[in-house]
Motif scaffolding. Structure first.
Motif, PDB file in Angstrom:
ATOM      1  N   VAL A  69      -9.920  -1.256  20.072  1.00  0.00           N
ATOM      2  CA  VAL A  69     -10.111  -2.711  20.121  1.00  0.00           C
ATOM      3  C   VAL A  69     -11.364  -3.064  20.909  1.00  0.00           C
ATOM      4  O   VAL A  69     -12.164  -3.912  20.503  1.00  0.00           O
ATOM      5  CB  VAL A  69      -8.873  -3.389  20.744  1.00  0.00           C
ATOM      6  N   LYS A  70     -11.538  -2.411  22.059  1.00  0.00           N
ATOM      7  CA  LYS A  70     -12.673  -2.743  22.924  1.00  0.00           C
ATOM      8  C   LYS A  70     -14.010  -2.411  22.272  1.00  0.00           C
ATOM      9  O   LYS A  70     -14.999  -3.128  22.440  1.00  0.00           O
ATOM     10  CB  LYS A  70     -12.548  -2.004  24.262  1.00  0.00           C
ATOM     11  N   LEU A  71     -14.059  -1.313  21.506  1.00  0.00           N
ATOM     12  CA  LEU A  71     -15.319  -0.888  20.902  1.00  0.00           C
ATOM     13  C   LEU A  71     -15.454  -1.307  19.441  1.00  0.00           C
ATOM     14  O   LEU A  71     -16.507  -1.102  18.837  1.00  0.00           O
ATOM     15  CB  LEU A  71     -15.431   0.636  20.983  1.00  0.00           C
ATOM     16  N   ASP A  72     -14.370  -1.855  18.879  1.00  0.00           N
ATOM     17  CA  ASP A  72     -14.345  -2.213  17.463  1.00  0.00           C
ATOM     18  C   ASP A  72     -14.650  -0.983  16.602  1.00  0.00           C
ATOM     19  O   ASP A  72     -15.516  -1.005  15.726  1.00  0.00           O
ATOM     20  CB  ASP A  72     -15.343  -3.334  17.160  1.00  0.00           C
ATOM     21  N   ARG A  73     -13.940   0.102  16.905  1.00  0.00           N
ATOM     22  CA  ARG A  73     -14.105   1.344  16.161  1.00  0.00           C
ATOM     23  C   ARG A  73     -12.762   1.753  15.562  1.00  0.00           C
ATOM     24  O   ARG A  73     -11.706   1.488  16.123  1.00  0.00           O
ATOM     25  CB  ARG A  73     -14.597   2.481  17.065  1.00  0.00           C
ATOM     26  N   THR A  74     -12.832   2.448  14.448  1.00  0.00           N
ATOM     27  CA  THR A  74     -11.631   2.923  13.772  1.00  0.00           C
ATOM     28  C   THR A  74     -11.063   4.149  14.486  1.00  0.00           C
ATOM     29  O   THR A  74     -11.799   4.927  15.079  1.00  0.00           O
ATOM     30  CB  THR A  74     -11.968   3.298  12.320  1.00  0.00           C
ATOM     31  N   VAL A  75      -9.739   4.310  14.393  1.00  0.00           N
ATOM     32  CA  VAL A  75      -9.070   5.509  14.887  1.00  0.00           C
ATOM     33  C   VAL A  75      -8.476   6.255  13.698  1.00  0.00           C
ATOM     34  O   VAL A  75      -7.848   5.652  12.835  1.00  0.00           O
ATOM     35  CB  VAL A  75      -7.928   5.165  15.863  1.00  0.00           C
TER      36      VAL A  75
END
Length: 322
Positions: free
Chosen positions: A108-114
């Motif tokens: 959420v903080k980095l707006d990256r996919t997991v």
């Protein structure tokens, strides 16, 4: 081609680095030029030698969390390092409670996919590709990250073999934790550790598991007795966990623990795909089931076609009288 730097979430219990952490460090060495760790706490010096032996060059510790939820300050600190240009190309963590919490918050903080539930990782150019089981483990799919990193990967325990690299003791550095604002309000007030007098299920060299074929919850005592006689750990199928016979911590399978012991003994377990995913990597599998067509026999090295209520007591008696 390899990535420049990978950070691995280092987890420990009672001063011992978790086996999952060592597995991830082993894999990370194949993927990146530099492998480092993130540790939630202020006692990373106690783990630096063990982590360094498996290839970690630097441990970034958050410092004393003072009762805070591990995921809140750790994810915030990693995100801050990335924003400052000091972060990794990828972040690997085990599918533990803390690992999932940190990965979700960092996403959420980095707006990256997991990519979650990963059992293998490979490089494709300057990106990572994760392999994940789907449809109850019946098949695997590969997912490639698109866009820029850092890539966040949640890895299933026992996906890789932990192999030391004879590296030097890791350096320990403090990782700055930014102001957490209202998120700092959630704290851990108490912890409860499940009592156990034998090896941990996911680390035991021998596992004895019971399933619905035991007939009733009281019969699970046979599983525990056999496991104790062999110096192993007791496990269970999802069916009897859902039925309330044993706690969830006993569950072996896709939605439970993944085990890879030297010997796995399945007692009264039919062998649903969900269960097989969690134990089929065992070196030697022994199955006891009265149904000679049970799927468990398809992966077993040794099969005993018989009633568990007759076979197991005889095994226990033989072991106790040896």
């Amino acid at each position: 081609m390899t990535l420049s730097k990978i950070w691995v979430l280092a987890e420990a219990e009672d001063g011992e680095v978790s086996s999952t952490t060592l597995e991830l460090l082993t894999k990370a060495r194949d993927l990146a030029d530099t492998v480092e760790c993130v540790y939630a706490g202020d006692d990373a010096d106690d783990l630096a030698e063990a982590l360094g032996e498996y290839g970690c060059e630097t441990v970034h510790q958050t410092g004393d969390l003072d009762g805070a939820l591990v995921g809140v300050p750790t994810a915030a600190a990693i995100a801050a390092a990335v924003d400052d240009g000091d972060g990794p190309d990828a972040f690997l963590c085990g599918t533990s409670y803390d690992g999932r919490d940190i990965a979700a918050r960092l996403s959420v903080k980095l707006d990256r996919t997991v990519i979650t539930n990963v059992v293998d990782i490979e490089l494709d150019g300057d990106s990572l590709v994760g392999t994940e089981p789907v449809f109850g483990g019946a098949t695997n799919v590969k997912t490639k990250f698109a866009g820029e990193g850092p890539y966040i990967v949640l890895v299933r325990p026992k996906s890789f073999a932990a192999e030391p690299s004879d590296g030097d003791e890791a350096d320990v550095e403090d990782l700055d934790v930014p102001d957490l604002g209202s998120s700092a309000g959630a704290t851990v007030t108490e912890r409860h550790v499940e009592e156990s007098d034998g090896p941990k299920l996911d680390e035991a060299a021998l596992v004895v598991s019971g399933g619905r074929g035991l007939g009733e919850s009281e019969k699970f005592e046979m599983v525990e007795s056999l496991a104790k006689a062999l110096g192993g750990a007791a496990g269970a199928s999802r069916a009897i966990v859902d039925a309330g016979w044993v706690p969830y911590s006993y569950q072996v399978g896709q939605t439970g623990k993944v085990v890879k012991p030297d010997v796995y003994i399945a007692c009264g377990i039919s062998g649903a795909t969900q269960h097989l995913v969690g134990m089929k990597g065992s070196k030697h599998i022994i199955a006891i089931n009265k149904d000679d067509q049970a799927p468990i026999f398809g992966v077993a090295d040794l099969g005993i076609v018989g009633d568990v209520h007759k076979v197991m007591p005889q095994l226990i008696e033989a072991l106790e009288n040896r």
